[in-house]
Design an enzyme around this catalytic site. Sequence first.
Site, short mmCIF file in Angstrom:
data_model
loop_
_atom_site.label_atom_id
_atom_site.label_comp_id
_atom_site.label_asym_id
_atom_site.label_seq_id
_atom_site.Cartn_x
_atom_site.Cartn_y
_atom_site.Cartn_z
N HIS A 22 0.75 -1.11 0.05
CA HIS A 22 0.01 -0.01 -0.16
C HIS A 22 0.89 1.30 -0.11
CE1 HIS A 22 -4.16 1.51 1.21
NE2 HIS A 22 -3.40 2.42 0.73
N ASN A 37 -6.68 9.36 6.64
CA ASN A 37 -7.87 8.67 6.43
C ASN A 37 -7.84 6.99 6.00
OD1 ASN A 37 -10.42 8.48 5.91
ND2 ASN A 37 -10.47 9.10 3.86
N HIS A 53 3.04 14.10 1.43
CA HIS A 53 2.27 15.42 1.33
C HIS A 53 3.40 16.50 1.38
CE1 HIS A 53 -1.86 14.02 0.61
NE2 HIS A 53 -1.82 13.36 1.81
N HIS A 66 -11.03 0.69 0.24
CA HIS A 66 -11.17 1.76 0.94
C HIS A 66 -12.59 1.83 1.55
CE1 HIS A 66 -9.85 6.10 2.20
NE2 HIS A 66 -11.32 5.84 2.37
N ASP A 90 -8.59 2.91 -3.97
CA ASP A 90 -8.20 3.54 -2.82
C ASP A 90 -8.17 4.98 -2.65
OD1 ASP A 90 -6.97 3.31 -0.09
OD2 ASP A 90 -5.16 4.00 -1.09
N PHE A 146 -5.25 14.40 4.11
CA PHE A 146 -4.82 13.29 4.90
C PHE A 146 -3.84 12.45 4.48
CE2 PHE A 146 -9.73 13.75 4.66
CZ PHE A 146 -9.96 13.53 5.94
N GLY A 147 -3.17 11.78 5.51
CA GLY A 147 -2.06 10.85 5.27
C GLY A 147 -0.60 11.29 5.60
N ASP A 203 0.33 2.45 3.97
CA ASP A 203 -0.31 3.44 3.34
C ASP A 203 0.46 4.73 3.38
OD1 ASP A 203 -2.41 4.97 2.32
OD2 ASP A 203 -3.72 4.98 4.11
#
Lengths: 463, 315
Positions: A84, A302, A333, A203, A176, A347-348, A329
């Site tokens: 992922h 998320n 960013h 997801h 996803d 998110f992330g 995951d």
Amino acid sequence: MNTDSNPSAPAARHWYRGGLVAAPGTREPQPLDLLVEDGVIVAAEADLVAAGAVPAGSAAGDPAGIEVIDCAGCILLPGLFDVHVHAREPGREDKETIATAGEAAINGGVTGMVLMPNTTPAIDNGGLVQAVMDIARSRCRIPVWTSGCITKERAGRELAGIAGMKAQGVVFLTDDGSPVENPRVLRRAMEYARDFGLFTASHCETMELSGAGAMNEGPTSFRLGVPGVPAISEEICLDRDIRLAQYTGTHVHIQHVTTARGMNTIRRFKEDGVSVSCEVAPHHLMFCDEDVGDFDTHYKMNPPLRTREDNEALLQGLIDGVFDVIATDHAPHTRYEKALDFVSAPFGITGLDTALVSLFDRFIRHGHLGWDVLVTRYADEPRRLLGFEPVRLAAGERAELVVFDPRRTTRFSEDFMRSKSINTPFLNHELQGRVTRVVFGRELLLDRMDAGLDHGGDGGGRP
Amino acid sequence: MTPRKDLLDIESLTDGEIRHLLEAAVPFKALFSKSVKKVNDLAGRTVLTLFYEPSTRTRSSFEIAANRLSADVTHFQVATSAVAKGESVLDTVDTLQAMKTDYIIVRHQASGIPNLIARHTSASVLNAGDGAHAHPTQALLDGFTVRETLGEDLTGKRVVIVGDWLHSRVARSTAQLFRRMGLQVGVLGPATLIPRGLPGWLHPLASWDDLLSWQPEVIYLLRVQLERQQEQFFPSVGEYHRVYGLTEQRLRQVRDAGLWVMHPGPVNRGVELTDSVLAYERSLINRQVENGIAVRMAALAWLRPGTPFRGRLPH
């Protein structure tokens, strides 16, 4: 992958001496010496001298022409595999590229990964899969696979070009980043993909329930006045998707499970013989919504961080085998985006550079998690999920291994990280454990065995 | 009392700081009955109001407070129509930093924006309301008003906050402050507007009858923020009024029991309260407005802008 002769390639014969191997079935790593010749393990014994594989007295390396890699006190483990990863290419190369994601993987001891298709444009046809795979083959030092979209443009309406993507080597299908909201569409996708040997990965989110939510709904979202995402948003969709898979007779993989209740739903369906697999991300084992603290965007992802109780339940689920795989995951960013206010920030968080060390630091060294579970869930089962053979540290196998030094530390400074982005809660934190060497066949992908106890040292192996 | 740089929420204030702010407001309020209402605490200092949400009452209250402290007050006009996210807010903050502003009074529709600004400027940041997060000066003026009305020892006394808790920064901040002052706080409102995760020290109430039998001293009515509700949380405004509003009939019970009524304003007549509540002798609504200026003066006079500025995050 680049298989040309590499100036920093190791000498022909390597003796990994005195290490302990992490393997399924044994909670405590056991002594193992490896003799690697031209990228292939030619002998694997608790003691190579006793086994007669290397001549006694060759400890200094020569005269047998063997370079000794002193692994005393270190853990040897097969190269990890992450199913992922968001590499952001094409479209957001300012956040990450397939090449930099590959380097981040190596930095964390990961030697194979699967990319997510929620790029811009989304990977929803054979041509794009081919383009991504071409980039991966030419710019990555580890093998890379990609998943493809379930629906065109991830819009949840029309099926993506499934046959074309399969022909280009896509390994599974996922939208996803979003659920396939319409269950009829997902049902059709499951049925159609089955004949191409592809499964879908979900997801899980019920968008009407998530709304504008930016973190788990609970005491912390109340305290901060941030719109909440209730756990049932994920749990309802997860239940729905498994039932669709059961009805259509297909396999479904549930991505990034975050709640105890969702996990227990999967457990029950598994007990009923339904073909479902699932993954857990390291951050959902380690962090909870309280960690958001004073609007820290490095704890915004998320699905969101849930509760302390969920952390504990998920870790137990990992030990019990409810979770088939650990997957990061990895979601890079830009600094600029993560410097936005909590509600606006994306998110992330990244995960490839940090996953192994953080799992060691938080769980393994305290005895909360065995090395065997780590290897099973982050090396063997991810490969099996894609129909590949697990990597074995055994005679006759290609050398695909990681040397991990539990006595040393890793400071996740900006310099240390190989991801193009640094959006991780571990930024500038020092954790126990260090990936000191990563080998793939003849290639020495990373070597900081001799870098001493300083931080961020990198003895080469980068292109 | 050592000054702080910013006033962002109630949570981060110590009990001593809360007491200080409430007590420091007393002499400022005493000024209001004099012909000269001005003191020199902030002479030569620049105060800037940065409101991303329309507000006349709170902004005016802050501006009057700053003026009465002899500060130079400027309103920085920002577009309130477009959604200004953190990025453009920080660009604006850079501008204000270059203008050597000493105090920034900020209101924004997103929770956490004042915290973000505070980390990026050496100016003192006063949160004038952010999303559903916090509204600390509203809480302080409410606390000041209750103390002025019920006395300093509030231990065991009760107040019920009625209405839309979900969208309300006032409820969050004011309830916290009431608790810190020793009050017990009750909660009443439609279940759809009572958020998940309420702390255990809040006392849930099921109805007005339940509320009255709990015997509070004060009923605090929240504004029904009709403009924030993009979805339906209750069947109709009329039904809200009948079930949760302070109706004529309930006002009689409230009067009989001698309860005080508060509201952060502006009121929605016929929704959270009936018209005649405004003429009720134990309505504290206008006193809240007056006290708002005093506590805002106390807050401005207490805060100290930072000195060396480290600069904003590199891009």
